[in-house]
Design a protein around this motif. Structure first.
Motif, mmCIF file in Angstrom:
data_model
loop_
_atom_site.group_PDB
_atom_site.id
_atom_site.type_symbol
_atom_site.label_atom_id
_atom_site.label_comp_id
_atom_site.label_asym_id
_atom_site.label_seq_id
_atom_site.Cartn_x
_atom_site.Cartn_y
_atom_site.Cartn_z
ATOM 1 N N UNK A 36 -16.554 37.885 -3.632
ATOM 2 C CA UNK A 36 -16.445 36.903 -2.843
ATOM 3 C C UNK A 36 -17.252 37.354 -1.729
ATOM 4 N N UNK A 37 -18.308 36.721 -1.604
ATOM 5 C CA UNK A 37 -19.176 37.068 -0.671
ATOM 6 C C UNK A 37 -19.532 38.416 -0.984
ATOM 7 N N UNK A 38 -19.699 39.117 0.057
ATOM 8 C CA UNK A 38 -20.057 40.523 -0.213
ATOM 9 C C UNK A 38 -19.207 41.610 -0.727
ATOM 10 N N UNK A 39 -17.679 41.099 -0.965
ATOM 11 C CA UNK A 39 -16.776 41.763 -1.225
ATOM 12 C C UNK A 39 -16.738 41.920 -2.694
ATOM 13 N N UNK A 40 -16.319 43.071 -3.148
ATOM 14 C CA UNK A 40 -16.217 43.114 -4.754
ATOM 15 C C UNK A 40 -15.120 44.057 -5.171
ATOM 16 N N UNK A 41 -14.592 43.518 -6.361
ATOM 17 C CA UNK A 41 -13.348 43.999 -7.047
ATOM 18 C C UNK A 41 -14.201 44.481 -8.525
ATOM 19 N N UNK A 89 -14.953 47.264 -2.878
ATOM 20 C CA UNK A 89 -15.676 47.405 -1.961
ATOM 21 C C UNK A 89 -16.388 46.486 -0.968
ATOM 22 N N UNK A 90 -16.566 46.838 0.244
ATOM 23 C CA UNK A 90 -17.531 45.752 1.067
ATOM 24 C C UNK A 90 -18.267 46.661 1.811
ATOM 25 N N UNK A 91 -19.513 46.163 1.689
ATOM 26 C CA UNK A 91 -20.587 47.331 2.380
ATOM 27 C C UNK A 91 -20.460 48.668 2.049
ATOM 28 N N UNK A 149 -10.487 53.147 -4.027
ATOM 29 C CA UNK A 149 -10.270 53.393 -5.410
ATOM 30 C C UNK A 149 -8.830 53.243 -5.273
ATOM 31 N N UNK A 150 -8.280 51.981 -6.044
ATOM 32 C CA UNK A 150 -6.985 51.872 -6.093
ATOM 33 C C UNK A 150 -6.435 52.268 -7.500
ATOM 34 N N UNK A 151 -5.159 53.089 -7.329
ATOM 35 C CA UNK A 151 -4.758 53.714 -8.516
ATOM 36 C C UNK A 151 -3.168 53.295 -8.720
ATOM 37 N N UNK A 152 -2.841 52.196 -8.251
ATOM 38 C CA UNK A 152 -1.267 51.497 -8.528
ATOM 39 C C UNK A 152 -1.737 50.187 -8.242
ATOM 40 N N UNK A 153 -0.766 49.438 -8.886
ATOM 41 C CA UNK A 153 -0.660 47.851 -8.899
ATOM 42 C C UNK A 153 -0.548 47.509 -7.434
ATOM 43 N N UNK A 154 -1.319 46.624 -6.864
ATOM 44 C CA UNK A 154 -1.156 46.037 -5.445
ATOM 45 C C UNK A 154 -0.489 44.558 -5.551
ATOM 46 N N UNK A 212 -8.710 44.471 6.613
ATOM 47 C CA UNK A 212 -9.042 45.842 6.929
ATOM 48 C C UNK A 212 -10.578 46.077 6.695
ATOM 49 N N UNK A 213 -10.967 45.731 5.722
ATOM 50 C CA UNK A 213 -12.484 46.139 5.150
ATOM 51 C C UNK A 213 -13.402 45.041 5.955
#
Length: 135
Positions: free
Chosen positions: A82-87, A101-103, A108-113, A124-125
């Motif tokens: 999404x633009x410069x934002x990545x998953x 990440x963004x720039x 690193x996410x280690x649980x369901x969001x 926030x990012x």
């Protein structure tokens, strides 16, 4: 139930409304009363207690609704952009553990969001609210 301190204006949640659960966007917060104003069905706004709210699960369908594009990497991983934002979901991965990440900001996410938690990470990012993409 969602904790009040997890919520921000612009977050998408499910609200207990008219005997069922309806999706809506948070449009206002009342910190004194710990109430949340949610816009449901176009322009109707109602105030709710947090025990009348549930979170939406973050998954691929939600990312698509937010305007993300999907890319399959050669190593079998999947990247959503999404633009410069990545998953990034690793090979065989799911939304229980992933990188975003963004720039220079990498997490690193280690649980369901839930969706609203993801929206808050995004804000926030990037300092931009993540909302539903225009149809």
């Amino acid at each position: 139930m969602i904790k009040y301190n997890e919520l921000k204006v612009g977050d998408l949640v499910l609200a207990e409304y008219d005997g069922g659960w309806k999706e809506g966007e948070i449009v206002n917060l009342n910190g004194d009363e710990k109430q949340v104003c949610v816009q449901i069905e176009e322009m109707q706004e109602f105030w709710f207690q947090t025990n009348q709210l549930k979170s939406l699960t973050l998954d691929e369908a939600q990312l698509f609704r937010m305007g993300f594009q999907k890319h399959h990497n050669d190593d079998g991983s999947v990247k959503y952009m999404h633009g410069a934002f990545r998953v990034l979901l690793s090979t065989g991965g799911n939304f229980n553990e992933f990188d975003m990440w963004y720039r220079e900001d990498r997490r690193h996410i280690v649980h369901p969001l839930s969706l609203h938690e993801f929206q808050n990470h995004y804000y926030d990012m990037t300092k931009v609210h993540l909302t539903k993409a225009e149809a």
